[in-house]
Motif scaffolding. Structure first.
Motif, PDB file in Angstrom:
ATOM      1  N   SER A  30      57.395   5.001   9.389  1.00 29.56           N
ATOM      2  CA  SER A  30      56.451   5.426   8.555  1.00 29.56           C
ATOM      3  C   SER A  30      57.097   6.816   7.861  1.00 29.56           C
ATOM      4  O   SER A  30      56.861   6.984   6.904  1.00 29.56           O
ATOM      5  N   ASP A  31      57.400   7.530   8.928  1.00 28.84           N
ATOM      6  CA  ASP A  31      57.954   8.926   8.408  1.00 28.84           C
ATOM      7  C   ASP A  31      59.071   8.727   7.336  1.00 28.84           C
ATOM      8  O   ASP A  31      59.361   9.591   6.513  1.00 28.84           O
ATOM      9  N   ALA A  32      60.089   7.549   7.748  1.00 23.07           N
ATOM     10  CA  ALA A  32      61.150   7.317   6.973  1.00 23.07           C
ATOM     11  C   ALA A  32      60.797   6.764   5.635  1.00 23.07           C
ATOM     12  O   ALA A  32      61.112   7.333   4.700  1.00 23.07           O
ATOM     13  N   ASP A  33      59.724   5.949   5.630  1.00 21.54           N
ATOM     14  CA  ASP A  33      59.004   5.480   4.267  1.00 21.54           C
ATOM     15  C   ASP A  33      58.531   6.727   3.383  1.00 21.54           C
ATOM     16  O   ASP A  33      59.007   7.015   2.140  1.00 21.54           O
ATOM     17  N   ASP A  34      57.968   7.760   4.214  1.00 20.02           N
ATOM     18  CA  ASP A  34      57.538   9.010   3.488  1.00 20.02           C
ATOM     19  C   ASP A  34      58.776   9.705   2.808  1.00 20.02           C
ATOM     20  O   ASP A  34      58.562  10.341   1.794  1.00 20.02           O
ATOM     21  N   VAL A  61      70.037  14.242  -0.954  1.00 16.75           N
ATOM     22  CA  VAL A  61      68.574  14.481  -1.134  1.00 16.75           C
ATOM     23  C   VAL A  61      67.768  14.265  -0.179  1.00 16.75           C
ATOM     24  O   VAL A  61      66.941  14.644   0.412  1.00 16.75           O
ATOM     25  N   THR A  62      68.008  12.913   0.364  1.00 12.54           N
ATOM     26  CA  THR A  62      67.364  12.166   1.412  1.00 12.54           C
ATOM     27  C   THR A  62      67.329  12.974   2.780  1.00 12.54           C
ATOM     28  O   THR A  62      66.608  13.345   3.426  1.00 12.54           O
ATOM     29  N   SER A  63      68.688  13.397   3.030  1.00 12.43           N
ATOM     30  CA  SER A  63      69.172  14.271   4.164  1.00 12.43           C
ATOM     31  C   SER A  63      68.158  15.645   4.187  1.00 12.43           C
ATOM     32  O   SER A  63      67.809  16.176   5.148  1.00 12.43           O
ATOM     33  N   ARG A  64      68.266  16.076   3.100  1.00  7.98           N
ATOM     34  CA  ARG A  64      67.684  17.398   2.868  1.00  7.98           C
ATOM     35  C   ARG A  64      66.152  17.349   3.035  1.00  7.98           C
ATOM     36  O   ARG A  64      65.329  18.129   3.588  1.00  7.98           O
ATOM     37  N   VAL A  65      65.326  16.043   2.512  1.00  3.07           N
ATOM     38  CA  VAL A  65      63.898  16.013   2.742  1.00  3.07           C
ATOM     39  C   VAL A  65      63.975  15.722   4.586  1.00  3.07           C
ATOM     40  O   VAL A  65      62.938  16.227   4.940  1.00  3.07           O
ATOM     41  N   CYS A  66      64.673  15.049   5.000  1.00  2.01           N
ATOM     42  CA  CYS A  66      64.933  14.670   6.455  1.00  2.01           C
ATOM     43  C   CYS A  66      64.874  15.919   7.251  1.00  2.01           C
ATOM     44  O   CYS A  66      64.260  16.327   8.152  1.00  2.01           O
TER      45      CYS A  66
END
Length: 289
Positions: A30-34, A61-66
């Protein structure tokens, strides 16, 4: 077709890889989907003008969000499953040599790896996952983390050593895992706190989900051992099962299941316990007959 539609189509081509990356980073579907959705919002606002490597840009971008999510989680001292543990798949403990044992052991190793990753700092986790699992160059990781190339190499190396050390004790051996679990319950039933602490990793985590109250998280061998005494009922029957591929038990009193427990075992010690208890929580779990 508008530029925004074209961008969305290109993004969807990369979504599966981004979802895998985010789930390995965050440990929660769920966190990954977000995180992937947040990536899309950022990309859709920025557009892809002057972007030469679209896939590499999305990874960054995804890595920065994570990374931001991991840092926020560390600040709040939270774990991945704030709203409760996902519903597990509970199977009978298949005899060694059955056709699906290899797949079950693969799932168990994956679960154990996530436990180890949860112990890494946000920067260590990002460096290790990006480089070792997704072949992202250290130069790109250094820019993301805003650290020197040497520092990023050291982060990944330190994380790799911790993962290898945790996985080097033969934890994929189902007989070894069951021996550790037997020692855990024997110590709990006899009230032998030192023996119980000895079978727990110093940084062990117990997550207890009852569905009627917030997820309870207990950390550290002494604290978990104290809570484990609740499983010392001599009248309880322990039914060996596999929970999401990990060794576990269904605890029965009389003819009724009162809890399900899943264990992550690395080497000779338990590093994580997920406990599902109470009628409301167990009602959502399909137990083997």
């Amino acid at each position: 077709m508008t530029d925004q539609n074209d961008l969305a189509i290109r993004f969807e081509e990369h979504r599966p890889r981004l979802a895998r990356l985010a789930q390995r980073m965050l440990g929660s579907a769920s966190d990954a989907d977000d995180a992937v959705q947040e990536t899309w919002l950022r990309v859709s606002r920025a557009g892809d003008d002057d972007v030469d490597n679209f896939g590499g840009w999305l990874t960054t971008v995804t890595s920065r969000v994570c990374l931001n999510a991991l840092r926020a989680r560390a600040t709040r001292n939270e774990i991945a499953y704030e709203q409760g543990l996902p519903d597990p798949v509970v199977d009978t403990d298949t005899p060694e040599g059955a056709p699906d044992v290899a797949a079950q052991l693969s799932d168990a190793v994956g679960a154990a790896l996530m436990v180890v990753l949860d112990r890494l700092s946000p920067a260590e986790r990002v460096a290790f996952v990006l480089h070792d699992s997704f072949d992202v160059p250290f130069e790109q990781i250094a820019e993301l983390l805003e650290r020197s190339l040497a520092a990023v190499r050291q982060l990944a190396s330190r994380a790799r050593r911790r993962v290898q050390a945790a996985g080097g004790g033969g934890d994929a051996d189902p007989r070894r895992q069951r021996t550790v679990l037997d020692a855990f319950f024997a110590a709990a039933r006899s009230g032998d706190l030192p023996r119980l602490i000895a079978v727990l990793d110093p940084d062990v985590v117990l997550r207890a989900d009852t569905a009627t109250s917030p997820l309870r998280v207990v950390r550290g061998a002494e604290a978990v051992a104290g809570n484990a005494m609740m499983f010392a009922n001599p009248d309880a029957r322990l039914v060996p099962v596999l929970v999401d591929g990990r060794p576990g038990v269904v605890i029965e009193v009389g003819e009724r299941a009162v809890s399900v427990m899943a264990f992550s075992v690395l080497g000779e010690r338990i590093v994580a316990i997920d406990a599902y208890a109470g009628p409301a929580r167990l009602a959502r779990i399909e137990l083997p007959r």
